[in-house]
Design a protein around this motif. Structure first.
Motif, PDB file in Angstrom:
ATOM      1  N   THR A   1       0.777  -1.305   0.037  1.00 19.30           N
ATOM      2  CA  THR A   1      -0.095  -0.005   0.118  1.00 19.30           C
ATOM      3  C   THR A   1       0.817   1.313  -0.010  1.00 19.30           C
ATOM      4  N   VAL A   2       0.596   2.314  -0.799  1.00 23.14           N
ATOM      5  CA  VAL A   2       1.013   3.463  -0.864  1.00 23.14           C
ATOM      6  C   VAL A   2       0.074   4.477  -0.412  1.00 23.14           C
ATOM      7  N   TRP A   3       0.353   5.488   0.554  1.00 26.35           N
ATOM      8  CA  TRP A   3      -0.499   6.719   0.854  1.00 26.35           C
ATOM      9  C   TRP A   3      -0.173   7.878   0.740  1.00 26.35           C
ATOM     10  N   GLY A   4      -1.126   8.642   0.333  1.00 27.97           N
ATOM     11  CA  GLY A   4      -1.165  10.087   0.124  1.00 27.97           C
ATOM     12  C   GLY A   4      -0.322  10.536  -1.096  1.00 27.97           C
ATOM     13  N   ASP A   5       0.464  11.397  -1.134  1.00 27.07           N
ATOM     14  CA  ASP A   5       1.172  12.309  -2.327  1.00 27.07           C
ATOM     15  C   ASP A   5       2.312  11.220  -2.682  1.00 27.07           C
ATOM     16  N   LYS A   6       2.815  10.045  -1.760  1.00 23.59           N
ATOM     17  CA  LYS A   6       3.719   9.101  -2.378  1.00 23.59           C
ATOM     18  C   LYS A   6       3.162   8.399  -3.641  1.00 23.59           C
TER      19      LYS A   6
ATOM     20  N   ASP B   1      -1.595  -4.118   7.287  1.00 28.68           N
ATOM     21  CA  ASP B   1      -1.259  -3.213   5.988  1.00 28.68           C
ATOM     22  C   ASP B   1       0.413  -3.425   5.837  1.00 28.68           C
ATOM     23  N   VAL B   2       0.669  -3.609   4.679  1.00 27.01           N
ATOM     24  CA  VAL B   2       2.114  -3.425   4.178  1.00 27.01           C
ATOM     25  C   VAL B   2       2.562  -2.295   3.406  1.00 27.01           C
ATOM     26  N   LYS B   3       3.042  -1.332   4.037  1.00 27.46           N
ATOM     27  CA  LYS B   3       3.151   0.134   3.621  1.00 27.46           C
ATOM     28  C   LYS B   3       4.428   0.398   3.024  1.00 27.46           C
ATOM     29  N   ILE B   4       4.388   0.930   2.034  1.00 28.07           N
ATOM     30  CA  ILE B   4       5.758   1.425   1.305  1.00 28.07           C
ATOM     31  C   ILE B   4       6.071   2.619   1.517  1.00 28.07           C
ATOM     32  N   TRP B   5       7.350   3.012   2.168  1.00 30.05           N
ATOM     33  CA  TRP B   5       7.920   4.294   2.531  1.00 30.05           C
ATOM     34  C   TRP B   5       9.065   4.786   1.422  1.00 30.05           C
ATOM     35  N   ARG B   6       9.623   3.850   0.871  1.00 32.17           N
ATOM     36  CA  ARG B   6      10.610   4.168  -0.386  1.00 32.17           C
ATOM     37  C   ARG B   6      10.622   3.127  -1.327  1.00 32.17           C
ATOM     38  N   VAL B   7      10.948   3.686  -2.455  1.00 35.07           N
ATOM     39  CA  VAL B   7      10.802   2.758  -3.683  1.00 35.07           C
ATOM     40  C   VAL B   7      12.225   2.898  -4.503  1.00 35.07           C
TER      41      VAL B   7
ATOM     42  N   ALA C   1      11.219  -2.439  -2.639  1.00 32.97           N
ATOM     43  CA  ALA C   1      10.297  -1.422  -1.677  1.00 32.97           C
ATOM     44  C   ALA C   1      10.888  -1.549  -0.348  1.00 32.97           C
ATOM     45  N   SER C   2      11.012  -0.399   0.332  1.00 32.39           N
ATOM     46  CA  SER C   2      11.146  -0.511   1.748  1.00 32.39           C
ATOM     47  C   SER C   2       9.775  -0.424   2.417  1.00 32.39           C
ATOM     48  N   ILE C   3       9.708  -1.315   3.336  1.00 29.20           N
ATOM     49  CA  ILE C   3       8.294  -1.295   3.975  1.00 29.20           C
ATOM     50  C   ILE C   3       8.212  -1.319   5.398  1.00 29.20           C
ATOM     51  N   GLU C   4       6.919  -1.033   5.898  1.00 29.79           N
ATOM     52  CA  GLU C   4       6.523  -1.101   7.178  1.00 29.79           C
ATOM     53  C   GLU C   4       5.420  -1.840   7.454  1.00 29.79           C
ATOM     54  N   VAL C   5       5.248  -3.098   8.275  1.00 21.06           N
ATOM     55  CA  VAL C   5       4.077  -3.818   8.658  1.00 21.06           C
ATOM     56  C   VAL C   5       3.350  -3.410   9.840  1.00 21.06           C
ATOM     57  N   GLU C   6       2.152  -3.268   9.677  1.00 18.54           N
ATOM     58  CA  GLU C   6       1.499  -2.842  10.778  1.00 18.54           C
ATOM     59  C   GLU C   6       0.110  -3.404  10.642  1.00 18.54           C
TER      60      GLU C   6
ATOM     61  N   VAL D   1      15.457   9.255   0.313  1.00 17.41           N
ATOM     62  CA  VAL D   1      15.277   9.082   1.858  1.00 17.41           C
ATOM     63  C   VAL D   1      14.072   9.765   2.195  1.00 17.41           C
ATOM     64  N   SER D   2      13.241   9.885   1.249  1.00 20.75           N
ATOM     65  CA  SER D   2      11.947  10.202   1.572  1.00 20.75           C
ATOM     66  C   SER D   2      11.192   9.481   2.223  1.00 20.75           C
ATOM     67  N   THR D   3      10.232   9.758   3.510  1.00 15.61           N
ATOM     68  CA  THR D   3       9.667   8.793   4.327  1.00 15.61           C
ATOM     69  C   THR D   3       8.053   8.714   3.979  1.00 15.61           C
ATOM     70  N   PHE D   4       7.453   7.642   4.563  1.00 14.08           N
ATOM     71  CA  PHE D   4       6.298   7.741   4.770  1.00 14.08           C
ATOM     72  C   PHE D   4       5.727   8.593   6.139  1.00 14.08           C
ATOM     73  N   SER D   5       4.648   9.284   5.882  1.00 18.19           N
ATOM     74  CA  SER D   5       4.183  10.057   7.143  1.00 18.19           C
ATOM     75  C   SER D   5       2.625  10.000   7.146  1.00 18.19           C
ATOM     76  N   ASP D   6       1.988   9.556   8.086  1.00 15.58           N
ATOM     77  CA  ASP D   6       0.541   9.595   8.036  1.00 15.58           C
ATOM     78  C   ASP D   6      -0.084  10.854   8.120  1.00 15.58           C
ATOM     79  N   ASP D   7       0.129  11.708   9.216  1.00 19.32           N
ATOM     80  CA  ASP D   7      -0.483  13.073   9.524  1.00 19.32           C
ATOM     81  C   ASP D   7       0.530  13.912   9.904  1.00 19.32           C
ATOM     82  N   SER D   8       1.839  13.927   9.717  1.00 22.60           N
ATOM     83  CA  SER D   8       2.736  14.967  10.129  1.00 22.60           C
ATOM     84  C   SER D   8       3.929  15.414   9.259  1.00 22.60           C
ATOM     85  N   GLU D   9       4.380  16.395   9.109  1.00 22.23           N
ATOM     86  CA  GLU D   9       5.080  16.947   8.044  1.00 22.23           C
ATOM     87  C   GLU D   9       6.533  16.514   8.393  1.00 22.23           C
ATOM     88  N   GLY D  10       6.888  16.581   9.751  1.00 22.95           N
ATOM     89  CA  GLY D  10       8.421  16.665   9.921  1.00 22.95           C
ATOM     90  C   GLY D  10       9.001  15.308  10.399  1.00 22.95           C
TER      91      GLY D  10
END
Length: 122
Positions: free
Chosen positions: A43-48, A78-84, A62-67, A108-117
């Motif tokens: 899964t890819v979220w948002g502007d990514k 979910d298996v979220k992609i945060w870098r490709v 794909a660099s992933i995060e399992v949650e 080096v961009s990262t996945f972020s649910d709801d915060s920019e920093g």
């Protein structure tokens, strides 16, 4: 964690409104190489979604995060992609799928649910 394989399917983008505002996501089916290939829904979220521009037939790492989360007594994962990164198949391609970066300078961009920093994928 990282997964490498070929994108065999791109599912339709989904969107909606939640407690943090409007959201959008898109799922991709990745098939791993080897004698016993596995299919994994990523899964890819948002502007990514636009930034990564993942296409069927593309070989990626794909660099992933399992949650996992619980909802009404059931668990969802979910298996979220945060870098490709594109996989270089000897064709001279390669580099990051998420931008115009050189192969020796990984994205080096990262996945972020709801915060920019945030710089962490979780």
């Amino acid at each position: 964690m990282e997964l490498t394989g070929k994108i065999i399917q791109a599912l339709e983008e989904q969107s909606g409104n939640g407690r943090n505002g409007t959201w959008r996501k898109r799922d991709y089916i990745l098939e791993t190489p080897g004698q016993y290939p596995k299919k994994v829904c990523l899964t890819v979220w948002g502007d990514k979604i636009d930034q990564f521009n993942i296409q069927p037939g593309q070989d990626i790492t794909a660099s992933i995060e399992v949650e996992s989360r619980e909802y009404n007594g059931r668990w969802y994962t979910d298996v979220k992609i945060w870098r490709v990164n594109n996989v270089d198949n000897g064709t001279g391609g390669g580099g990051a799928a998420s931008g115009n970066q050189k192969q020796d300078q990984p994205d080096v961009s990262t996945f972020s649910d709801d915060s920019e920093g945030d710089i962490l994928p979780f």
